[in-house]
Scaffold this motif. Sequence first.
Motif, PDB file in Angstrom:
ATOM      1  N   GLU A  25     103.805  67.948  40.804  1.00 19.95           N
ATOM      2  CA  GLU A  25     102.976  69.166  40.806  1.00 19.95           C
ATOM      3  C   GLU A  25     101.610  68.888  40.197  1.00 19.95           C
ATOM      4  O   GLU A  25     100.582  69.318  40.737  1.00 19.95           O
ATOM      5  CB  GLU A  25     103.644  70.281  39.995  1.00 19.95           C
ATOM      6  N   LEU A  26     101.594  68.193  39.078  1.00 20.22           N
ATOM      7  CA  LEU A  26     100.326  67.912  38.400  1.00 20.22           C
ATOM      8  C   LEU A  26      99.416  67.038  39.260  1.00 20.22           C
ATOM      9  O   LEU A  26      98.202  67.239  39.296  1.00 20.22           O
ATOM     10  CB  LEU A  26     100.578  67.270  37.041  1.00 20.22           C
ATOM     11  N   ILE A  27      99.996  66.091  39.978  1.00 20.96           N
ATOM     12  CA  ILE A  27      99.210  65.229  40.868  1.00 20.96           C
ATOM     13  C   ILE A  27      98.557  66.072  41.967  1.00 20.96           C
ATOM     14  O   ILE A  27      97.360  65.952  42.231  1.00 20.96           O
ATOM     15  CB  ILE A  27     100.097  64.116  41.475  1.00 20.96           C
ATOM     16  N   VAL A  28      99.341  66.929  42.612  1.00 18.22           N
ATOM     17  CA  VAL A  28      98.813  67.759  43.704  1.00 18.22           C
ATOM     18  C   VAL A  28      97.776  68.745  43.167  1.00 18.22           C
ATOM     19  O   VAL A  28      96.709  68.915  43.780  1.00 18.22           O
ATOM     20  CB  VAL A  28      99.954  68.496  44.445  1.00 18.22           C
ATOM     21  N   ARG A  29      98.056  69.378  42.033  1.00 17.30           N
ATOM     22  CA  ARG A  29      97.099  70.337  41.471  1.00 17.30           C
ATOM     23  C   ARG A  29      95.772  69.656  41.120  1.00 17.30           C
ATOM     24  O   ARG A  29      94.697  70.176  41.431  1.00 17.30           O
ATOM     25  CB  ARG A  29      97.699  71.024  40.240  1.00 17.30           C
ATOM     26  N   ARG A  30      95.846  68.478  40.500  1.00 17.99           N
ATOM     27  CA  ARG A  30      94.616  67.748  40.149  1.00 17.99           C
ATOM     28  C   ARG A  30      93.841  67.364  41.407  1.00 17.99           C
ATOM     29  O   ARG A  30      92.616  67.524  41.473  1.00 17.99           O
ATOM     30  CB  ARG A  30      94.968  66.497  39.337  1.00 17.99           C
ATOM     31  N   LEU A  31      94.550  66.913  42.420  1.00 18.30           N
ATOM     32  CA  LEU A  31      93.924  66.519  43.682  1.00 18.30           C
ATOM     33  C   LEU A  31      93.208  67.710  44.330  1.00 18.30           C
ATOM     34  O   LEU A  31      92.056  67.599  44.762  1.00 18.30           O
ATOM     35  CB  LEU A  31      94.998  65.958  44.613  1.00 18.30           C
ATOM     36  N   LEU A  32      93.875  68.859  44.380  1.00 18.56           N
ATOM     37  CA  LEU A  32      93.267  70.054  44.972  1.00 18.56           C
ATOM     38  C   LEU A  32      92.054  70.497  44.161  1.00 18.56           C
ATOM     39  O   LEU A  32      90.982  70.752  44.716  1.00 18.56           O
ATOM     40  CB  LEU A  32      94.287  71.192  45.055  1.00 18.56           C
ATOM     41  N   TYR A  33      92.209  70.596  42.850  1.00 21.28           N
ATOM     42  CA  TYR A  33      91.126  71.081  41.989  1.00 21.28           C
ATOM     43  C   TYR A  33      89.900  70.161  42.073  1.00 21.28           C
ATOM     44  O   TYR A  33      88.774  70.642  42.208  1.00 21.28           O
ATOM     45  CB  TYR A  33      91.601  71.196  40.538  1.00 21.28           C
ATOM     46  N   ASN A  34      90.132  68.855  42.009  1.00 19.51           N
ATOM     47  CA  ASN A  34      89.019  67.899  42.052  1.00 19.51           C
ATOM     48  C   ASN A  34      88.281  67.899  43.387  1.00 19.51           C
ATOM     49  O   ASN A  34      87.179  67.365  43.486  1.00 19.51           O
ATOM     50  CB  ASN A  34      89.502  66.481  41.739  1.00 19.51           C
ATOM     51  N   ASN A  35      88.898  68.507  44.400  1.00 23.96           N
ATOM     52  CA  ASN A  35      88.260  68.566  45.718  1.00 23.96           C
ATOM     53  C   ASN A  35      87.839  69.976  46.099  1.00 23.96           C
ATOM     54  O   ASN A  35      87.676  70.286  47.283  1.00 23.96           O
ATOM     55  CB  ASN A  35      89.175  67.932  46.759  1.00 23.96           C
ATOM     56  N   GLY A  36      87.682  70.826  45.092  1.00 21.38           N
ATOM     57  CA  GLY A  36      87.090  72.140  45.301  1.00 21.38           C
ATOM     58  C   GLY A  36      88.026  73.272  45.674  1.00 21.38           C
ATOM     59  O   GLY A  36      87.576  74.391  45.905  1.00 21.38           O
ATOM     60  N   TYR A  37      89.316  73.009  45.732  1.00 18.12           N
ATOM     61  CA  TYR A  37      90.270  74.071  46.065  1.00 18.12           C
ATOM     62  C   TYR A  37      90.661  74.798  44.782  1.00 18.12           C
ATOM     63  O   TYR A  37      91.048  74.169  43.804  1.00 18.12           O
ATOM     64  CB  TYR A  37      91.519  73.503  46.749  1.00 18.12           C
ATOM     65  N   ARG A  38      90.570  76.121  44.801  1.00 18.45           N
ATOM     66  CA  ARG A  38      90.942  76.920  43.641  1.00 18.45           C
ATOM     67  C   ARG A  38      92.224  77.667  43.956  1.00 18.45           C
ATOM     68  O   ARG A  38      92.435  78.123  45.081  1.00 18.45           O
ATOM     69  CB  ARG A  38      89.822  77.882  43.251  1.00 18.45           C
ATOM     70  N   TYR A  39      93.077  77.798  42.968  1.00 20.73           N
ATOM     71  CA  TYR A  39      94.418  78.305  43.195  1.00 20.73           C
ATOM     72  C   TYR A  39      94.973  78.963  41.937  1.00 20.73           C
ATOM     73  O   TYR A  39      94.397  78.862  40.863  1.00 20.73           O
ATOM     74  CB  TYR A  39      95.349  77.158  43.603  1.00 20.73           C
ATOM     75  N   ARG A  40      96.103  79.610  42.090  1.00 18.59           N
ATOM     76  CA  ARG A  40      96.888  80.147  40.984  1.00 18.59           C
ATOM     77  C   ARG A  40      98.125  79.256  40.860  1.00 18.59           C
ATOM     78  O   ARG A  40      98.675  78.800  41.859  1.00 18.59           O
ATOM     79  CB  ARG A  40      97.341  81.582  41.240  1.00 18.59           C
ATOM     80  N   VAL A  41      98.584  79.050  39.632  1.00 20.37           N
ATOM     81  CA  VAL A  41      99.773  78.247  39.393  1.00 20.37           C
ATOM     82  C   VAL A  41     100.989  79.156  39.280  1.00 20.37           C
ATOM     83  O   VAL A  41     100.998  80.096  38.482  1.00 20.37           O
ATOM     84  CB  VAL A  41      99.630  77.414  38.097  1.00 20.37           C
ATOM     85  N   ALA A  42     101.992  78.886  40.086  1.00 17.01           N
ATOM     86  CA  ALA A  42     103.313  79.536  40.038  1.00 17.01           C
ATOM     87  C   ALA A  42     103.276  81.052  39.845  1.00 17.01           C
ATOM     88  O   ALA A  42     103.862  81.570  38.905  1.00 17.01           O
ATOM     89  CB  ALA A  42     104.153  78.882  38.945  1.00 17.01           C
ATOM     90  N   PRO A  43     102.617  81.796  40.734  1.00 21.44           N
ATOM     91  CA  PRO A  43     102.616  83.255  40.577  1.00 21.44           C
ATOM     92  C   PRO A  43     103.999  83.827  40.890  1.00 21.44           C
ATOM     93  O   PRO A  43     104.588  83.512  41.921  1.00 21.44           O
ATOM     94  CB  PRO A  43     101.583  83.718  41.602  1.00 21.44           C
ATOM     95  N   THR A  44     104.510  84.648  40.007  1.00 26.39           N
ATOM     96  CA  THR A  44     105.864  85.187  40.186  1.00 26.39           C
ATOM     97  C   THR A  44     105.894  86.352  41.161  1.00 26.39           C
ATOM     98  O   THR A  44     106.960  86.730  41.628  1.00 26.39           O
ATOM     99  CB  THR A  44     106.444  85.641  38.836  1.00 26.39           C
ATOM    100  N   TYR A  45     104.725  86.917  41.484  1.00 30.43           N
ATOM    101  CA  TYR A  45     104.690  88.075  42.379  1.00 30.43           C
ATOM    102  C   TYR A  45     104.710  87.686  43.861  1.00 30.43           C
ATOM    103  O   TYR A  45     104.779  88.538  44.727  1.00 30.43           O
ATOM    104  CB  TYR A  45     103.467  88.961  42.096  1.00 30.43           C
ATOM    105  N   ILE A  46     104.674  86.396  44.173  1.00 27.58           N
ATOM    106  CA  ILE A  46     104.751  85.914  45.556  1.00 27.58           C
ATOM    107  C   ILE A  46     106.200  85.499  45.830  1.00 27.58           C
ATOM    108  O   ILE A  46     106.831  84.837  45.002  1.00 27.58           O
ATOM    109  CB  ILE A  46     103.818  84.698  45.787  1.00 27.58           C
ATOM    110  N   GLU A  47     106.713  85.880  46.981  1.00 29.41           N
ATOM    111  CA  GLU A  47     108.099  85.557  47.365  1.00 29.41           C
ATOM    112  C   GLU A  47     108.379  84.069  47.196  1.00 29.41           C
ATOM    113  O   GLU A  47     107.599  83.227  47.639  1.00 29.41           O
ATOM    114  CB  GLU A  47     108.327  85.954  48.827  1.00 29.41           C
TER     115      GLU A  47
END
Length: 159
Positions: A25-47
């Motif tokens: 998870e940390l590898i994918v999150r770092r890869l996305l963030y370093n390439n300009g993708y912004r996201y939420r981590v593990a939101p409980t309100y999404i199925e």
Amino acid sequence: MSDVHSKSVRSKNMKAIASHDTAPELIVRRLLYNNGYRYRVAPTYIEGKPDIWLKKRKTAIFINGCFWHAHECEKFRWPKTNTDFWKRKLLKNKERDERNIKVLLSQKVRVLIIWECAVSGKKKLTEHTLLMLITVWFQSVEQYAEITSDGLRVFDGRE
């Protein structure tokens, strides 16, 4: 074949396995963030509680462990002890995953599953290749796909 550990030691070992913020998870999150993708981590309100949620893209990303989700790859082997328990547990996990994906797809949410074997192990993809596959899928119109150590596999949602 009996377990090499006592029940208490095995229980302690199993409890120590992380369910979130894992190395893949940390590898994918770092890869996305370093390439300009912004996201939420593990939101409980999404199925299904995806590991990563990209609101702008209405996309749920799951980073699945090959053992816990019974992925048919070189990293997965059925346990040799307590086999009935593990078979029930892991097949139940797969069924739950399938239900969650169907619900998300019915809500017009895009779903990407990145398997542990794509991020770690002997046949892992390079970070460049992983990013390229994620980007290709983001730019496509496909609703559902998986990334494994073999590459990108797109589903039509009815499989």
